[in-house]
Enzyme design. Structure first.
Site, mmCIF file in Angstrom:
data_model
loop_
_atom_site.group_PDB
_atom_site.id
_atom_site.type_symbol
_atom_site.label_atom_id
_atom_site.label_comp_id
_atom_site.label_asym_id
_atom_site.label_seq_id
_atom_site.Cartn_x
_atom_site.Cartn_y
_atom_site.Cartn_z
ATOM 1 N N LYS A 269 0.845 -1.210 0.000
ATOM 2 C CA LYS A 269 0.000 0.000 0.000
ATOM 3 C C LYS A 269 0.872 1.249 0.000
ATOM 4 O O LYS A 269 0.666 2.173 -0.788
ATOM 5 C CB LYS A 269 -0.905 -0.001 1.240
ATOM 6 N N ASN A 270 1.845 1.289 0.896
ATOM 7 C CA ASN A 270 2.602 2.524 1.083
ATOM 8 C C ASN A 270 3.655 2.770 0.006
ATOM 9 O O ASN A 270 4.328 3.796 0.024
ATOM 10 C CB ASN A 270 3.210 2.564 2.495
ATOM 11 N N CYS B 265 -6.861 8.175 8.638
ATOM 12 C CA CYS B 265 -7.119 7.477 9.898
ATOM 13 C C CYS B 265 -6.787 8.353 11.103
ATOM 14 O O CYS B 265 -6.185 9.417 10.985
ATOM 15 C CB CYS B 265 -6.387 6.151 9.943
ATOM 16 N N ARG C 207 -3.579 14.881 11.909
ATOM 17 C CA ARG C 207 -2.155 14.598 11.685
ATOM 18 C C ARG C 207 -1.528 15.798 10.975
ATOM 19 O O ARG C 207 -2.017 16.261 9.953
ATOM 20 C CB ARG C 207 -1.989 13.310 10.888
ATOM 21 N N ASP D 87 3.617 0.042 12.330
ATOM 22 C CA ASP D 87 2.503 -0.649 11.673
ATOM 23 C C ASP D 87 2.427 -2.134 12.053
ATOM 24 O O ASP D 87 1.437 -2.795 11.764
ATOM 25 C CB ASP D 87 2.604 -0.512 10.149
ATOM 26 N N ARG E 70 -9.013 -0.802 3.473
ATOM 27 C CA ARG E 70 -8.123 0.275 3.009
ATOM 28 C C ARG E 70 -6.744 -0.278 2.644
ATOM 29 O O ARG E 70 -6.068 0.256 1.766
ATOM 30 C CB ARG E 70 -7.943 1.336 4.107
HETATM 31 N N1 EPU Z 1 4.655 14.316 11.530
HETATM 32 C C1 EPU Z 1 4.664 15.637 11.856
HETATM 33 N N2 EPU Z 1 4.549 16.557 10.858
HETATM 34 C C2 EPU Z 1 4.425 16.193 9.550
HETATM 35 C C3 EPU Z 1 4.423 14.824 9.222
HETATM 36 C C4 EPU Z 1 4.548 13.905 10.244
HETATM 37 O O1 EPU Z 1 4.761 16.000 13.023
HETATM 38 O O2 EPU Z 1 4.329 17.081 8.702
HETATM 39 C C5 EPU Z 1 4.782 13.333 12.613
HETATM 40 C C6 EPU Z 1 3.607 12.356 12.668
HETATM 41 O O3 EPU Z 1 2.517 12.897 13.359
HETATM 42 C C7 EPU Z 1 4.237 11.161 13.368
HETATM 43 C C8 EPU Z 1 5.687 11.206 12.905
HETATM 44 O O4 EPU Z 1 5.878 12.476 12.309
HETATM 45 O O5 EPU Z 1 4.181 11.335 14.742
HETATM 46 C C9 EPU Z 1 6.091 10.177 11.907
HETATM 47 O O6 EPU Z 1 5.116 10.061 10.930
HETATM 48 P P1 EPU Z 1 5.463 9.923 9.394
HETATM 49 O O7 EPU Z 1 5.335 11.254 8.756
HETATM 50 O O8 EPU Z 1 6.716 9.151 9.187
HETATM 51 O O9 EPU Z 1 4.266 9.034 8.954
HETATM 52 P P2 EPU Z 1 3.599 9.167 7.590
HETATM 53 O O10 EPU Z 1 4.625 9.460 6.586
HETATM 54 O O11 EPU Z 1 2.395 10.042 7.685
HETATM 55 C C10 EPU Z 1 3.881 6.664 6.859
HETATM 56 C C11 EPU Z 1 2.932 5.566 6.522
HETATM 57 C C12 EPU Z 1 2.247 5.105 7.799
HETATM 58 C C13 EPU Z 1 3.315 4.633 8.772
HETATM 59 C C14 EPU Z 1 4.325 5.759 9.015
HETATM 60 C C15 EPU Z 1 5.464 5.362 9.910
HETATM 61 C C16 EPU Z 1 2.200 6.129 4.285
HETATM 62 C C17 EPU Z 1 1.094 6.586 3.405
HETATM 63 N N3 EPU Z 1 1.926 6.068 5.579
HETATM 64 O O12 EPU Z 1 3.059 7.692 7.403
HETATM 65 O O13 EPU Z 1 1.418 4.043 7.454
HETATM 66 O O14 EPU Z 1 2.715 4.266 9.980
HETATM 67 O O15 EPU Z 1 4.857 6.213 7.777
HETATM 68 O O16 EPU Z 1 6.140 4.313 9.375
HETATM 69 O O17 EPU Z 1 3.288 5.801 3.829
HETATM 70 C C18 EPU Z 1 -0.388 2.603 7.683
HETATM 71 O O18 EPU Z 1 -0.009 2.067 6.634
HETATM 72 O O19 EPU Z 1 -1.282 2.119 8.428
HETATM 73 C C19 EPU Z 1 0.228 3.846 8.096
HETATM 74 C C20 EPU Z 1 -0.306 4.659 8.984
#
Ligand code: EPU
Length: 420
Positions: free
Chosen positions: A22-23, A116, A123, A307, A400
């Protein structure tokens, strides 16, 4: 609303193939915007988030031919760089469209992305916004409804992420891929999906080095081409199935996967007494004796994936002794464990980031609601090892990210049905 009905306690056996990640899929679909040439995506998972992402791209004016696991995409005739508010609000992955739109058209308009409920409040996207500013873009939030990002001319950036973020790394990587000149990104996330994206962009004419390490250097090109991208196997699905097999004391061979992408989990499974063998693209989990409790702390890749935390929690309810689960990435990702307690698990919440599990405990079937994707799969695993019937509502959250889950689990002997 569809739900799952599970009759637990069955021994499982056989082979289960892993779907495309997915990611990874959610990044390559918006990457189609980076070039007016035609992109072919293979091994696309049939999941709701991919459907949403393709629909969003279509509303921008892209031409998409979809055939099950393949999509052929042309963004030659894209007519707008404004994301549909309702659609963007449905899933967090919509943020991945912003960098490519800004890079190709010098402008992007979008609402705060939805999705989510696992982060603190909404977020945040501050890292993305700071990243676009580093490329020389201006951000107007005055409407209160939309972010409007514009740049007369984007310039390469030298940027240090104040926090490691997967999607912010990928967004800046994609944006920089078509900005001529050298961009240097530091403190980047290192997930395998980022490497896969960089490898594809390199084949199309960008010069990217260091993807998969904390420092990525990108020499962008205005004439990026497009080609074929095969989505890499989903490492979270791989790990979830391995944990299911261990928790259900079953022999299951997980195929079409990349075990090296879940090494931290595999090392820990070995330590706690799970019996398994691995090959280049498969993992065979066999029934084990007693499982020992072992604490974990989630961490950015290659650490223990957030995850995979929720399926691991279910396994630990079957393990001997006490262990601490420390979730460091998100602060709402342990609340669901209350449902496991209702099923009979002995779990104490210390604070939003930590729970203590005492095992082993027998789980009993319950009526549950899936709060998010990863808690959803954990509830399915719990239902499959519990005595009696478990009903799981709100399985849109599971759909999803997991393709035709009930059909694939039924093939390895699970008693699970989707009912309307
Ligand atoms: N964060 C910020 N500001 C930002 C972006 C992120 O503070 O602008 C914080 C987030 O709130 C979190 C931390 O940074 O506390 C790390 O989050 P990250 O940005 O790495 O997560 P993401 O990129 O939004 C991706 C995956 C997630 C997975 C995380 C961590 C995708 C679409 N999503 O999310 O996947 O949990 O990396 O590995 O690639 C899932 O598949 O269920 C899922 C949530």
């Amino acid at each position: 609303m569809p739900k799952f009905i599970i009759n637990g306690g069955k021994r499982l056996s056989g082979e289960i193939a892993v779907s495309g990640a997915k990611n990874s899929a959610l990044k390559i679909i918006p990457a189609a915007i980076l070039s007016p040439e035609t992109l072919t995506i293979q091994n696309l998972p049939l999941i709701e988030d991919v459907d949403r992402s393709l629909e969003l791209l279509e509303t921008l004016g892209a031409d998409i031919k979809r055939n099950e696991h393949q999509a052929i995409i042309s963004t030659k005739n894209i007519k707008t760089s404004q994301l549909d508010e309702k659609m963007a609000d449905k899933f967090r992955g919509s943020i991945m469209f912003v960098g490519p739109l800004l890079a190709r058209f010098g402008e992007a308009k979008f609402p705060h992305p939805g999705g989510c409920v696992i982060g603190a409040g909404e977020r945040p996207i501050d890292l993305f916004l700071a990243g676009y500013k580093a490329f020389g873009a201006e951000i107007d939030e005055s409407s209160g409804e939309f972010y409007h990002i514009k740049a007369k001319e984007l310039k390469p950036a030298n940027y240090f992420f104040p926090l490691v973020s997967v999607t912010a790394t990928e967004s800046m990587l994609m944006t920089a891929a078509i900005i001529p000149g050298k961009t240097i990104l530091k403190n980047c996330a290192m997930e395998p999906e980022i490497e896969a994206l960089a490898e594809y962009l390199n084949k199309q004419g960008a010069k990217i080095s260091g993807a998969g390490s904390p420092t990525i250097i990108i020499e962008g090109t205005k004439d990026l081409k497009a080609g074929t991208f095969t989505v890499i196997p989903d490492r979270i699905e791989t790990g979830s199935f391995a944990i299911l097999a261990a928790a259900a004391q079953s022999e299951i061979t997980i195929t079409q996967c990349q075990p090296e992408h879940i090494m931290t989990l595999l090392v820990i499974l070995e330590e706690v007494g799970v019996n398994f063998e691995i090959g280049p693209d498969w993992i065979r989990v066999k029934p084990n004796g007693k499982i020992k409790g072992r604490s974990i702390k989630t961490h950015e890749y290659p650490g223990f994936a957030t995850d995979l935390q929720s399926p691991y929690v279910v396994l630990m309810t079957q393990a001997q002794g006490t262990c601490l689960i420390h979730e460091t990435i998100y602060d709402r990702r342990l609340i669901w464990t209350d449902m496991l307690s209702q099923m009979g698990a002995d779990i104490t919440m210390c604070d939003p980031h930590r729970v203590v599990i005492n095992g082993p405990t027998k789980l009993r079937g319950k009526h549950l609601i899936s709060p998010d994707l990863r808690a959803g799969i954990a509830l399915v695993i719990a239902g499959l090892i519990a005595e009696g019937e478990t009903q799981i509502d709100n399985i849109y959250q599971i759909d999803r990210g997991y393709e035709r889950l009930e059909e694939r689990l039924a093939k390895i002997g699970a008693d699970i049905k989707r009912v309307e």
